[in-house]
Design a protein around this motif. Sequence first.
Motif, PDB file in Angstrom:
ATOM      1  N   ARG A 299       0.821  -1.213   0.000  1.00  0.00           N
ATOM      2  CA  ARG A 299       0.000   0.000   0.000  1.00  0.00           C
ATOM      3  C   ARG A 299       0.855   1.264   0.000  1.00  0.00           C
ATOM      4  NH1 ARG A 299      -1.586   3.099   4.054  1.00  0.00           N
ATOM      5  NH2 ARG A 299      -0.725   1.650   5.576  1.00  0.00           N
ATOM      6  N   VAL A 300       1.914   1.276   0.837  1.00  0.00           N
ATOM      7  CA  VAL A 300       2.691   2.512   0.987  1.00  0.00           C
ATOM      8  C   VAL A 300       3.758   2.622  -0.106  1.00  0.00           C
ATOM      9  CG1 VAL A 300       4.232   3.798   2.512  1.00  0.00           C
ATOM     10  CG2 VAL A 300       2.262   2.592   3.461  1.00  0.00           C
ATOM     11  N   GLN A 381      11.469  -0.930  10.491  1.00  0.00           N
ATOM     12  CA  GLN A 381      10.562  -0.519  11.560  1.00  0.00           C
ATOM     13  C   GLN A 381       9.696  -1.690  12.037  1.00  0.00           C
ATOM     14  OE1 GLN A 381       9.010   3.337  11.687  1.00  0.00           O
ATOM     15  NE2 GLN A 381       6.941   2.712  12.204  1.00  0.00           N
TER      16      GLN A 381
ATOM     17  N   GLN B  32      10.135   7.860  12.545  1.00  0.00           N
ATOM     18  CA  GLN B  32       8.816   7.327  12.884  1.00  0.00           C
ATOM     19  C   GLN B  32       7.903   7.378  11.655  1.00  0.00           C
ATOM     20  OE1 GLN B  32       7.085   9.268  16.237  1.00  0.00           O
ATOM     21  NE2 GLN B  32       5.202   8.064  16.140  1.00  0.00           N
ATOM     22  N   GLN B  33       7.321   6.223  11.326  1.00  0.00           N
ATOM     23  CA  GLN B  33       6.515   6.157  10.112  1.00  0.00           C
ATOM     24  C   GLN B  33       5.030   6.243  10.437  1.00  0.00           C
ATOM     25  OE1 GLN B  33       7.837   2.455   8.419  1.00  0.00           O
ATOM     26  NE2 GLN B  33       9.935   3.202   8.161  1.00  0.00           N
ATOM     27  N   ARG B  35       2.212   5.447   8.827  1.00  0.00           N
ATOM     28  CA  ARG B  35       1.945   4.749   7.571  1.00  0.00           C
ATOM     29  C   ARG B  35       0.564   5.022   7.004  1.00  0.00           C
ATOM     30  NH1 ARG B  35       4.707  -1.150   8.346  1.00  0.00           N
ATOM     31  NH2 ARG B  35       6.816  -0.380   8.706  1.00  0.00           N
ATOM     32  N   PRO B  38       1.048   8.417   4.184  1.00  0.00           N
ATOM     33  CA  PRO B  38       2.237   8.622   3.349  1.00  0.00           C
ATOM     34  C   PRO B  38       1.988   9.759   2.364  1.00  0.00           C
ATOM     35  CG  PRO B  38       0.996   6.706   2.593  1.00  0.00           C
ATOM     36  CD  PRO B  38       0.275   7.236   3.795  1.00  0.00           C
ATOM     37  N   ASP B  39       3.054  10.494   2.048  1.00  0.00           N
ATOM     38  CA  ASP B  39       2.970  11.553   1.040  1.00  0.00           C
ATOM     39  C   ASP B  39       1.883  12.591   1.344  1.00  0.00           C
ATOM     40  OD1 ASP B  39       4.766  11.793  -0.973  1.00  0.00           O
ATOM     41  OD2 ASP B  39       4.038  10.000  -2.012  1.00  0.00           O
ATOM     42  N   ALA B  52       7.455   9.598   1.483  1.00  0.00           N
ATOM     43  CA  ALA B  52       6.802   8.453   0.838  1.00  0.00           C
ATOM     44  C   ALA B  52       6.391   7.356   1.819  1.00  0.00           C
ATOM     45  CB  ALA B  52       7.719   7.874  -0.224  1.00  0.00           C
ATOM     46  N   VAL B  53       7.110   7.206   2.934  1.00  0.00           N
ATOM     47  CA  VAL B  53       6.698   6.182   3.890  1.00  0.00           C
ATOM     48  C   VAL B  53       6.056   6.798   5.134  1.00  0.00           C
ATOM     49  CG1 VAL B  53       8.269   4.369   3.134  1.00  0.00           C
ATOM     50  CG2 VAL B  53       9.039   6.020   4.821  1.00  0.00           C
ATOM     51  N   ARG B  55       6.949   9.629   6.947  1.00  0.00           N
ATOM     52  CA  ARG B  55       7.746  10.234   8.012  1.00  0.00           C
ATOM     53  C   ARG B  55       7.628  11.751   7.930  1.00  0.00           C
ATOM     54  NH1 ARG B  55      13.048   6.730   6.708  1.00  0.00           N
ATOM     55  NH2 ARG B  55      12.608   7.728   4.720  1.00  0.00           N
TER      56      ARG B  55
END
Lengths: 534, 267, 291
Positions: A299-300, A381, B32-33, B35, B38-39, B52-53, B55
């Motif tokens: 997805r990401v 992560q 730290q993501q 999620r 994103p973007d 993109a992930v 952060r």
Amino acid sequence: MTLHRLIFVALLGVFLAPAIPADLHLALHGEPKTLDPWLAADESADAIAYLTEGVLIRVNRYTQQMEPELAASWKTSPDGKRIVFQLRQGVKFPDGSPFTSEDVVRSFERMLDPALHSPTADTFKTEHGAVKVHAEGTYSVIADFPAPTASIERLFDQVAIVSAKAAQRPAPGLGPFVIDERRPGVSIRLRRNPLYWKSSLPRVDGVVFDIEQNRDLEYLRFRRGELDLIEKLSPELFDRLAKEMPGAAIDAGPTLDSEFLWFNESQRGDIPDAKREWFQSAAFRRAISLAINRADLSRVVYRGHASPAAGLESPANKLWFNTALKPDPFDPAAATNELSRDGFRLDKGVLRDRHGNPVEFSIITNAGSKTREQMATMIQQDLGKVGVKVTIVTLDFPSLIERISRNMNYEACLLGLTNVDADPSEMMNVLLSSASNHPWNPSQKTPATPWEAEIDRLMLAQAATAGYHARKTSFDRVQEILHQQEPVIYLLHPNALVAVSPRLAGAKPAVFLPHTFWNAEELTIAPGRQGGAQ
Amino acid sequence: MKAARIGAILLLALVAAGALMPERWAAGRYDQQFRELPDAPPSAQFPLGTDAVGRDRLSRLLYGTRVSLLLAPAAALLSCLAAGLLGGIAGYAGGFTDRAIVSAADFFLSVPWLLLLLIVRACLPLDVSPAASVAITFALLGLMGWAAPARIVRAAVASLMDSEFVLMARARGYSSWRVLLRQLLPNVTPVLLAQFWIAVPAYILTETTLGMLGLGVAEPLPSWGGLLRELEGVSPLDQPYLLAPAILLAAVVGSLQLILPREDYPV
Amino acid sequence: MKRFSREMARMIALVLVTGVAAAVLVRYSPGTFVDERELNQQLGEDSLAALRAHKEHNRNLAKNLVGYFRGLAHGDLGYSESNSAPVRQLIADRAPETLRELAIGLIGGWLIGLGCAIPVGRFRRAWAWDAASSGAAGLVLSLPAALIAYFCLTAGAASGAVLIVVLAPRIFRFARNVLVQAYGSAHVEVARARGIREWTILRTQVLSDAAPQLLALLASSASMAIGAAIPVEAICGSPGLGRLAWQAATARDLPLLMNLTMLVGLATTLAMSLSEAPGLRAGRPGAGDTA
């Protein structure tokens, strides 16, 4: 007076004729390492060979059906050991010489010459010997295999038939295009083969391949209308194109490719014994697999243009995929359980093995691939949550290959594989424990584990069987073993993301390579070079 | 001019303060993501959006600033110390030593440093942490960057050696050490200092170039070069917030240039 | 004459040492003996072994170097395997592109740099112009060449234009200082008092006074342009020597890399010696100013 009129008409003709050739423009990501079709082993060389060479049987990249090409028809014997080709008549090489059975026989002789070391020839060699090809009359050729061989006809899609008489190497082929001009490292222009046997094809005047390593630049040039096709877009660029030029971005669906992670289980290489012990434990590998969130990766990183993988075969490979297998779910609790059964324990957020060593390892991947770097970051992560510390190291390709294939100085590697063919025999060079490209523990003298011995046996058995059902049973079991043991943690099967310029007609992107220009001879270009959407 | 300099110093202090306390300003740690986002475009939670992930870009920018602001001066110091030593010896000794050192400097100036960095990175052990590997990269840059300032120091020392006060000092029979410490060192120090101030922004820019060529800091550690890679192929007009690292970079390097005494500007 | 020949000998020795250093670097860098095609799963053991054996000839460095220099004596620069072409052909094919870029960059950079600097020197009250050009120059100098290349690329500009943007502010900065000094001299005042035309003053007094420094700047701007060309070409993808060098480094192409290193080394040392020739002295790029 008549002369004047003639000159006038001639001049008119010159002025009215299209001044600029209607060439198809696209990019290759590296210089072809060779122009000899029998030695092609990289994507660029394959692309050139695909467009310039004629083969006996062509596998249609879109329908996956075999189509007669230079062989007008063929017949396979029931035991899968003999195939008889009836050649197409009236076909001519670019130099005007006629195509006959002699060309086919000589092509096979030259390709199978041990001194040439042709990768294509490898598929025609078995432990019982190599294929024998002989002519029977001017337009009939017989190929005899020493043992029953699986999906025998498909193999001929790879073998370029070149002129027996031509002295030059690479000799001119029978494809829709011929090489016109080459600027090493910059571009290669192919022009249409005027004597191509499919009359009135190809429709374009030529194909220009620019060598362009930088994918962002390739994208920009496509947007400006300088390129007509993009073979492989990153998910990020695909999404951007879909916004900026709706209709030009095409998701052709799941490919046979896969992205995966594996641990170094080899005895060679400079790895602490404790780590080697983890990597050789199936429970450890399964736990790592359970701790990685494949759905998030898809997805990401892939923005939904990939599907979680259950094993080496993609569900897109309908003929061979083992439908009983499901991708490992994301389940950190189950991962921790699996680990604790193997003697690992979580201590203040740090996972330790039974000797008390903290579990940490490095993942190497190739530098310059944004998707892979992002995947590595997300895996880092995810694994952090089960107490595993991961270091990411990006290396340029030559250094990476040296580590995974020579000195084995690495711990884990994240990489992808482009699957060219759907047939299981294609996997032989990866799955056999004796193979140099057996990722986790290459070149084993005898299989290190009982399950690797079983895979060896099953793979050899399926390759020597002609019947589909028997082969499928063997290969299903291979997939099952790989799913249980997880020597390679398969993560995703990416979709084929391509770009097709609106001024092109006839494009039918396929999930097999080449995605976009497999039917280059049928593509047409609308006159006038239009700019990208504004 | 003076006001501009004071402004520049204040700006640098502000950037340094921001970089030292990223957690005060940003929503999460640099790695730290988020999620689910994103973007994401800029919002109250993420003033510069997310990458993109997922952060936080602001947090990454501030951490990246810290990396650049700590390591560039360290590398500059390293190269200036080496330059002072080698350039000083060349200028002081003259003759064969001088020629040898100048040739070595020329050699270092024409060595393919990109290739060298590529190779050193490939040779590093894999368990080196990202922070250590970036420190090694900068150290290498520092060691390789001695040549250009060394030539300048050498020229300065050589002209001092011919100057009247050094000749007088020698005529009075002062020891070499005394000449070195009393006459030469105080006069060369400003040259070295100027070279240091020239080198700091140069190293910051070198890091960004490396990062943009993909030879920079390893994930997940952020650096300006890595952050600028997001601009590759993107029209900055569509996503102006992606320009933030470029603006900060220009502000910091520009301020460093303002602090530099004008007559010492490099070409 | 003796000094000249000694300088030439030193330069040639330096270039050769640089070439050998590049060869040593490549020889001992990881990945020199591998081929990217090795990862192709279609390769059977036989062709894989052949591929590996083919790369092994790189191992004997001394033999390779001797072979290379022997070829060099006959004008043969070796064969680039990553491009499957003779190095000589590659260089001949790419050099015009790089020379064109360098020419565009240098001419454009000088026209803009000098064009902005002359009014600053000429008009004492042109402080607004001075501040604006200095500010713009400062801004561009604060950005790495690679970033400027990105911006130019999205705007559709070619790599020559990138070099103009990279070089102009550097030329402006130095030329401005030199010209302000030259315009401030007493004989310019005298000439003006005599009513000599400004154009003539610029030509006969100012530029001739500043000539040595400007010539030195020309040499050092050339070496700057060469230094900037590699990252700029690598990013803009223009088919010049810079991109070739980048490809050679990533592909560990020994003969190609050696030749290109020596070529860049030669150009750089030549530019450097010129800028330091007696009578010509200019500031030099600072430490590590490779961006």
